[in-house]
Design a protein around this motif. Structure first.
Motif, PDB file in Angstrom:
ATOM      1  N   ALA A   1     -38.188  47.789  80.069  1.00 15.78           N
ATOM      2  CA  ALA A   1     -37.631  48.253  78.792  1.00 15.78           C
ATOM      3  C   ALA A   1     -36.398  47.443  78.408  1.00 15.78           C
ATOM      4  O   ALA A   1     -35.804  46.752  79.234  1.00 15.78           O
ATOM      5  CB  ALA A   1     -37.276  49.736  78.908  1.00 15.78           C
ATOM      6  N   ARG A   2     -36.040  47.572  77.116  1.00 20.31           N
ATOM      7  CA  ARG A   2     -34.876  46.836  76.603  1.00 20.31           C
ATOM      8  C   ARG A   2     -33.866  47.814  76.034  1.00 20.31           C
ATOM      9  O   ARG A   2     -34.225  48.920  75.628  1.00 20.31           O
ATOM     10  CB  ARG A   2     -35.309  45.910  75.469  1.00 20.31           C
ATOM     11  CG  ARG A   2     -36.153  44.757  75.916  1.00 20.31           C
ATOM     12  CD  ARG A   2     -36.567  43.930  74.728  1.00 20.31           C
ATOM     13  NE  ARG A   2     -37.546  44.625  73.901  1.00 20.31           N
ATOM     14  CZ  ARG A   2     -37.821  44.284  72.640  1.00 20.31           C
ATOM     15  NH1 ARG A   2     -37.178  43.281  72.071  1.00 20.31           N
ATOM     16  NH2 ARG A   2     -38.731  44.934  71.951  1.00 20.31           N
ATOM     17  N   PRO A   3     -32.598  47.393  75.944  1.00 20.40           N
ATOM     18  CA  PRO A   3     -31.635  48.264  75.253  1.00 20.40           C
ATOM     19  C   PRO A   3     -32.107  48.503  73.830  1.00 20.40           C
ATOM     20  O   PRO A   3     -32.621  47.593  73.164  1.00 20.40           O
ATOM     21  CB  PRO A   3     -30.338  47.443  75.282  1.00 20.40           C
ATOM     22  CG  PRO A   3     -30.503  46.512  76.418  1.00 20.40           C
ATOM     23  CD  PRO A   3     -31.972  46.186  76.489  1.00 20.40           C
ATOM     24  N   PHE A   4     -31.905  49.716  73.367  1.00 15.92           N
ATOM     25  CA  PHE A   4     -32.406  50.101  72.046  1.00 15.92           C
ATOM     26  C   PHE A   4     -31.889  49.147  70.971  1.00 15.92           C
ATOM     27  O   PHE A   4     -32.637  48.724  70.084  1.00 15.92           O
ATOM     28  CB  PHE A   4     -31.988  51.547  71.722  1.00 15.92           C
ATOM     29  CG  PHE A   4     -32.541  52.025  70.414  1.00 15.92           C
ATOM     30  CD1 PHE A   4     -33.752  52.699  70.357  1.00 15.92           C
ATOM     31  CD2 PHE A   4     -31.873  51.776  69.216  1.00 15.92           C
ATOM     32  CE1 PHE A   4     -34.275  53.123  69.145  1.00 15.92           C
ATOM     33  CE2 PHE A   4     -32.397  52.205  68.002  1.00 15.92           C
ATOM     34  CZ  PHE A   4     -33.596  52.873  67.963  1.00 15.92           C
ATOM     35  N   ARG A   5     -30.611  48.808  71.059  1.00 20.44           N
ATOM     36  CA  ARG A   5     -30.024  47.996  69.988  1.00 20.44           C
ATOM     37  C   ARG A   5     -30.725  46.640  69.874  1.00 20.44           C
ATOM     38  O   ARG A   5     -30.931  46.129  68.770  1.00 20.44           O
ATOM     39  CB  ARG A   5     -28.522  47.806  70.243  1.00 20.44           C
ATOM     40  CG  ARG A   5     -27.844  47.028  69.141  1.00 20.44           C
ATOM     41  CD  ARG A   5     -26.354  46.936  69.316  1.00 20.44           C
ATOM     42  NE  ARG A   5     -25.766  46.188  68.222  1.00 20.44           N
ATOM     43  CZ  ARG A   5     -24.477  45.995  68.066  1.00 20.44           C
ATOM     44  NH1 ARG A   5     -23.613  46.513  68.944  1.00 20.44           N
ATOM     45  NH2 ARG A   5     -24.007  45.299  67.042  1.00 20.44           N
TER      46      ARG A   5
ATOM     47  N   GLU B   1     -36.828  44.648  65.652  1.00 19.00           N
ATOM     48  CA  GLU B   1     -37.811  45.478  64.947  1.00 19.00           C
ATOM     49  C   GLU B   1     -37.534  45.504  63.447  1.00 19.00           C
ATOM     50  O   GLU B   1     -38.462  45.510  62.628  1.00 19.00           O
ATOM     51  CB  GLU B   1     -37.788  46.900  65.537  1.00 19.00           C
ATOM     52  CG  GLU B   1     -38.822  47.859  64.948  1.00 19.00           C
ATOM     53  CD  GLU B   1     -40.266  47.525  65.306  1.00 19.00           C
ATOM     54  OE1 GLU B   1     -40.501  46.600  66.116  1.00 19.00           O
ATOM     55  OE2 GLU B   1     -41.169  48.186  64.735  1.00 19.00           O
TER      56      GLU B   1
ATOM     57  N   TRP C   1     -32.976  50.909  58.947  1.00 18.44           N
ATOM     58  CA  TRP C   1     -33.389  49.542  59.295  1.00 18.44           C
ATOM     59  C   TRP C   1     -32.514  48.493  58.604  1.00 18.44           C
ATOM     60  O   TRP C   1     -32.838  47.303  58.664  1.00 18.44           O
ATOM     61  CB  TRP C   1     -34.862  49.328  58.917  1.00 18.44           C
ATOM     62  CG  TRP C   1     -35.809  50.249  59.655  1.00 18.44           C
ATOM     63  CD1 TRP C   1     -36.557  51.253  59.126  1.00 18.44           C
ATOM     64  CD2 TRP C   1     -36.100  50.249  61.070  1.00 18.44           C
ATOM     65  NE1 TRP C   1     -37.295  51.883  60.105  1.00 18.44           N
ATOM     66  CE2 TRP C   1     -37.038  51.285  61.316  1.00 18.44           C
ATOM     67  CE3 TRP C   1     -35.662  49.473  62.157  1.00 18.44           C
ATOM     68  CZ2 TRP C   1     -37.536  51.569  62.588  1.00 18.44           C
ATOM     69  CZ3 TRP C   1     -36.166  49.768  63.422  1.00 18.44           C
ATOM     70  CH2 TRP C   1     -37.079  50.794  63.623  1.00 18.44           C
TER      71      TRP C   1
ATOM     72  N   TRP D   1     -33.832  45.993  70.708  1.00 18.25           N
ATOM     73  CA  TRP D   1     -35.139  46.234  70.070  1.00 18.25           C
ATOM     74  C   TRP D   1     -34.968  46.457  68.569  1.00 18.25           C
ATOM     75  O   TRP D   1     -35.711  45.911  67.759  1.00 18.25           O
ATOM     76  CB  TRP D   1     -35.815  47.454  70.713  1.00 18.25           C
ATOM     77  CG  TRP D   1     -37.056  47.878  69.975  1.00 18.25           C
ATOM     78  CD1 TRP D   1     -38.280  47.277  70.003  1.00 18.25           C
ATOM     79  CD2 TRP D   1     -37.176  48.973  69.054  1.00 18.25           C
ATOM     80  NE1 TRP D   1     -39.158  47.938  69.166  1.00 18.25           N
ATOM     81  CE2 TRP D   1     -38.512  48.988  68.568  1.00 18.25           C
ATOM     82  CE3 TRP D   1     -36.309  49.952  68.599  1.00 18.25           C
ATOM     83  CZ2 TRP D   1     -38.980  49.939  67.659  1.00 18.25           C
ATOM     84  CZ3 TRP D   1     -36.775  50.902  67.687  1.00 18.25           C
ATOM     85  CH2 TRP D   1     -38.090  50.883  67.233  1.00 18.25           C
ATOM     86  N   TRP D   2     -33.957  47.247  68.226  1.00 20.31           N
ATOM     87  CA  TRP D   2     -33.739  47.593  66.808  1.00 20.31           C
ATOM     88  C   TRP D   2     -33.518  46.330  65.971  1.00 20.31           C
ATOM     89  O   TRP D   2     -34.067  46.191  64.880  1.00 20.31           O
ATOM     90  CB  TRP D   2     -32.527  48.520  66.709  1.00 20.31           C
ATOM     91  CG  TRP D   2     -32.072  48.785  65.300  1.00 20.31           C
ATOM     92  CD1 TRP D   2     -32.541  49.734  64.449  1.00 20.31           C
ATOM     93  CD2 TRP D   2     -31.057  48.079  64.572  1.00 20.31           C
ATOM     94  NE1 TRP D   2     -31.894  49.672  63.247  1.00 20.31           N
ATOM     95  CE2 TRP D   2     -30.969  48.659  63.288  1.00 20.31           C
ATOM     96  CE3 TRP D   2     -30.199  47.010  64.878  1.00 20.31           C
ATOM     97  CZ2 TRP D   2     -30.063  48.215  62.324  1.00 20.31           C
ATOM     98  CZ3 TRP D   2     -29.310  46.567  63.915  1.00 20.31           C
ATOM     99  CH2 TRP D   2     -29.247  47.166  62.664  1.00 20.31           C
TER     100      TRP D   2
END
Lengths: 180, 728
Positions: free
Chosen positions: B674-678, B684, B720, B680-681
């Protein structure tokens, strides 16, 4: 009013309370002291000392920490202010192609990756899979619950918390910072 | 003083509620407080009276749906329409029946044509509050010494309402004109008899008129039963007590629900997104505009307020669809009433609990409020998105109960619902069109302390019953060659949902039979968004069928047939059968392109319900037990539950120590993968902006939901970091 033994509530949490006893709990008037007993049990099961204000999920708690209210995993990992969706402080694994989706949903069960993705939110501390979302691209993560803690403690439990904070969703404030 | 009309009484009741916060202005429950024993006894008598109506009505009904499956409902109402109590059966309709009576009153029917003893009123028209045409809603006034003292009501789901395609799950209906025979707020009989022209219309405009009229007589018999039994109650307990107590039951129920919210949940904001697919591009459809794929957005935002009232917004719902899955707000509210009564207000199931809700009208032009902007919208199976949305209620309240420590009340989301309908000539030479009852017995949701139960639950009815196979074989030209518990069908979590089952039918004794694999809340392209506490939701609904097969040769040669689905990677039907046309993992819903013939096969899975909790925290003895029962595959046990096991002499034995070590490895693998959410965000949001790898069904959905709600659109853009004018 029914009162249940703390030991029985522990067994219920662990999924080992015999079915007749569970039925008794289901059918009896609810015990007003349940919340405190439940929190007491959860508090006794963690290695840290911050007071649990609300069990957000069976694994994540909102705790009081030095005048702040933060989300904390049972393992001790912290996720920041409870008014920001804790998912923004988690690890995320996204299944959005056939290969990765097929690890969970192979063959006949394979969903269409152009219609949806599976998001797994992982605790950076203990590797627990905290939530899973199955949503199309473009869907912001669900902020499942933003509690009004002050109303809860002051008006529903009748014991106000020592301080008050504004009941507001601060998730987009963090996003705005990230966007700078 | 002039006597108040029902309309005036209804308005007075609304004003009293607004002023006092108590239904009918009842600040005290005098009957309950004055004589609690009688109050409780009469409640149970009235409740049983409705159940007697259900039993009588179903026996009189003739379609297998009501007669065999009990898919009907009867209710007793106050003079102004509030449901006092209802029978067992399809409880989703209690709110519809209540609103129908109110609508008759609002529309001035008391003045003309009047409400007289023995009058029969019906509605099935979604434009006037019905849900979909096969659900015939009926009500009859009950008079005592010339005064209306109550209403009896009923609904049954008829086998065929004359929609453009045979049967009662009209997902293919392109517009309201194809939804079938409308009964638009009509008086359809008097003197306890139907008008002759009512029956003539049913005979000329439905495909199974004997069933439809039989069911009409069943509704009537149940309503008369309620009326006549109610007179016995009044003779024993007095009219005054009944009239007062019946209002108190509704207010009492409202108080119970509010009390339960305050003592068992937490105030705050709940959010849960949900989606539903309808992939129709390239399939057999009726009009050109239907050659498209659709995705519904079904978001839920609830606020539990300081006074324990509940506010609901559906902002973010997507637009109408050129199929039968649009629903009127009245019908949606009725579904909500059922779900909420199951979860919160179940002490006395009536109109009370929903009174504590403040519901924001869904945006006009959405699937949840179609007619203002799209009067022609079809509602052939309007409950398809509605039950999906009610499923959210189970999960979100399950979460709230957990927070207060009431683990015994927790539940995950429901199963998805995929129907099977047949139409054609049966083995007795009779034309048949109708629904099987398979879908009325899903698994039940996982609880906070145990797995759900297999094939024992249905979101739209507590009457979870898939009926006798022999009865289905009597009506339809089919033979059951399998009806088995489906492994891996209850999601993957600490506690799994109850498993569903799979029916395997061989077509036999017909010159041709259409199989309509229907949409009643199914997912086929996507997975339902119910990954509660880290569980994986149930797999998509994927039926199979084989047309023009070698099954007769297999039978003659005594070779193995198909009795179940088999593993997801190697379906039994493709391993054992040869056919000119075979769909192993068909995308539902659909109608078979050609009529099926003798020895053709259908493999129709009925979903299990949702799981909860991280799958690697599932008790290893539960994994072992499921392996030995054949309820979990080796793949799921090994890869998703992290169990290490071996099979000795046909018996699975899990290695506890090795499994714990494997689970520790999985935790580390998750962290490294997994990756840190930030991070990915930020990647994405670029993909979102480019609409990368997004089906037109997805972009169409986002575009319409953003057009229908500025607030929703602003939030998506803000999350987003998209420009203010961004659209999908």
């Amino acid at each position: 009013m029914a009162e249940f033994l703390k030991e029985d509530i522990e067994k219920l949490i662990d999924g080992v309370l015999p079915w007749p006893a569970v039925q008794d709990m289901l059918k009896s008037p609810k015990d007003p002291g349940r919340f405190d007993k439940y929190v007491e049990i959860l508090q006794s099961r963690v290695d840290w000392s911050e007071t649990i204000l609300l069990p957000l999920t069976p694994q994540l708690y909102i705790v009081a920490k030095q005048g702040e209210r933060v989300v904390k995993c049972a393992c001790g990992q912290e996720f920041g202010d409870y008014r920001v969706n804790w998912k923004l402080s988690s690890l995320i694994n996204v299944r959005e192609d056939e290969e990765s989706l097929a690890e969970v949903y192979p063959g006949r069960d394979l969903p269409d990756p152009t219609w949806m993705q599976v998001r797994e939110y992982i605790c950076p501390g203990c590797g627990t899979q905290l939530e899973v979302e199955a949503v199309p691209r473009g869907c912001p993560p669900d902020f499942e619950f933003l509690p009004d803690l002050d109303v809860f403690y002051r008006e529903w439990l009748g014991r106000p918390l020592p301080d008050t904070v504004e009941f507001t969703d601060k998730t987009l404030e963090l996003i705005a910072e990230w966007s700078k | 003083m002039a006597k108040l009309t029902l309309k005036q009484r209804m308005q007075a009741g609304d004003e009293a509620f607004a002023k006092t916060g108590h239904l009918f202005g009842l600040e005290e429950l005098a009957c309950k407080e004055g004589d609690p024993g009688t109050y409780e006894a009469v409640w149970h008598i009235l409740s049983n009276l409705c159940n007697t109506a259900w039993a009588t009505g179903c026996k009189v009904s003739s379609s297998p749906i009501a007669a065999e499956g009990g898919d009907a409902l009867w209710g007793l109402h106050t003079p102004t329409g509030e449901a006092i109590c209802i029978s067992r059966g399809i409880t989703a309709h209690a709110g519809l029946l209540s609103d129908m009576i109110k609508n008759f009153i609002r529309a001035g029917y008391e003045e003309f044509p009047g409400f007289k003893q023995g009058d029969i009123f019906e509605n099935n028209d979604p434009h006037y509050g019905g849900i979909h045409s096969p659900d015939f809603d009926m009500c009859m006034p009950i008079l005592y010494e010339g005064e209306i003292i109550a209403w009896a009501s009923a609904v049954s789901h008829v086998a065929d309402a004359g929609s453009v395609t045979p049967g009662s799950i009209g997902f293919l209906n392109p517009d309201c004109y194809s939804d079938g025979i409308p009964i638009s707020m009509e008086k359809v009989g008097e003197g306890d008899r139907f008008y002759p022209w009512y029956e003539m219309r049913i005979r000329s405009r439905t495909r199974t008129p004997d069933f439809v009229m039989g069911d009409a007589r069943g509704r009537l018999a149940g309503c008369i039963t309620i009326r006549e039994r109610l007179y016995e109650v009044i003779a024993k307990y007095g009219l005054e007590f009944f009239l007062e107590a019946s209002k108190e039951y509704v207010e009492d129920s409202r108080r119970y629900a509010v009390g339960r919210v305050k003592t068992q949940t937490v105030p705050g904001r709940i959010r849960k997104s949900q989606f539903k697919d309808l992939a129709m591009k390239g399939k057999r459809v009726l009009m050109g505009k239907q050659d498209k794929d659709c995705l519904f957005s079904l978001p839920m935002e609830l606020h539990i307020n300081a006074d324990a009232s509940v506010s609901l917004s559906l902002a973010g719902v997507s637009g109408t669809v050129p199929f039968g899955e649009n629903i009127s707000p009245t019908a949606l509210k009725s579904g909500l009433m059922m779900g909420y009564s199951h979860i919160i207000g179940f002490d006395m199931f009536n109109s009370g609990p929903i009174a504590a809700w403040d519901i924001e009208m869904p945006p006009a032009g959405s699937w949840a409020n179609p007619f203002e902007k799209d009067f022609q919208a079809a509602s052939g199976v309007a409950w398809a998105p509605a039950v999906t949305w009610v499923s959210n209620l189970y999960e979100v309240f399950g979460r709230l109960f957990q927070m207060r420590g009431f683990v015994e009340e927790m539940a995950a989301g429901s199963a998805t619902i995929m129907t099977a309908e047949f139409s054609g000539v049966n083995q007795m030479g009779a034309y048949l069109a109708g629904l099987t009852l398979e879908q009325a017995s899903n698994g039940s949701p996982a609880r906070g302390y145990m797995d759900g139960e297999n094939s024992a639950w249905c979101i739209y009815t507590p009457e979870a019953d898939f009926g006798n196979a022999e009865i289905a074989e009597l009506y339809y030209p089919i033979l059951f060659i399998g009806r088995n518990t489906e492994p891996d069908s209850g999601g993957y979590g600490r506690f799994r949902g109850g498993l569903g089952h799979t029916a395997v039918w061989m077509i036999y004794g017909t010159p041709g039979l259409e199989y309509q694999c229907g949409d009643a809340g199914m997912r086929s392209k996507i997975i339902v968004n119910h990954g509660m506490y880290g569980a994986y939701p149930v797999p998509p609904d994927r039926p199979s069928y084989a047309h023009d097969t070698n099954v007769k040769e297999l039978i003659d040669a005594q070779q193995p047939l198909v009795h179940g689905r088999g593993p997801a990677e190697a379906s039994e039907i493709s391993e054992r059968v040869k056919a000119r046309e075979m769909e192993v993992a068909a995308i539902a819903p659909f109608v078979t392109p050609e009529p099926l013939q003798d020895y053709d096969l259908i493999v129709h899975p009925i979903g299990g319900a949702q799981a909860m909790g991280d799958p690697i925290t599932r008790d290893l003895s539960a994994v072992e037990s499921d392996l030995n029962k054949g309820w979990v595959s080796e793949r799921v046990a090994r890869d998703l539950h992290g169990a290490v096991f071996e099979c000795r002499d046909g018996e699975y034995v899990v290695d506890e120590q090795a499994s714990q070590a494997r689970r520790a490895e999985i935790r580390e693998q998750r962290k490294s993968r997994a990756r840190p959410f930030r991070q990915w965000w930020s990647e994405e949001r670029e993909k979102v902006a480019r609409k990368e790898n997004m089906s037109t069904a997805v972009t169409d959905m986002w575009r319409s939901s953003m057009e229908l709600s500025d607030k929703h659109a602003a939030e998506i853009r803000a999350f987003w970091s998209l420009p203010d004018d961004f659209t999908f």
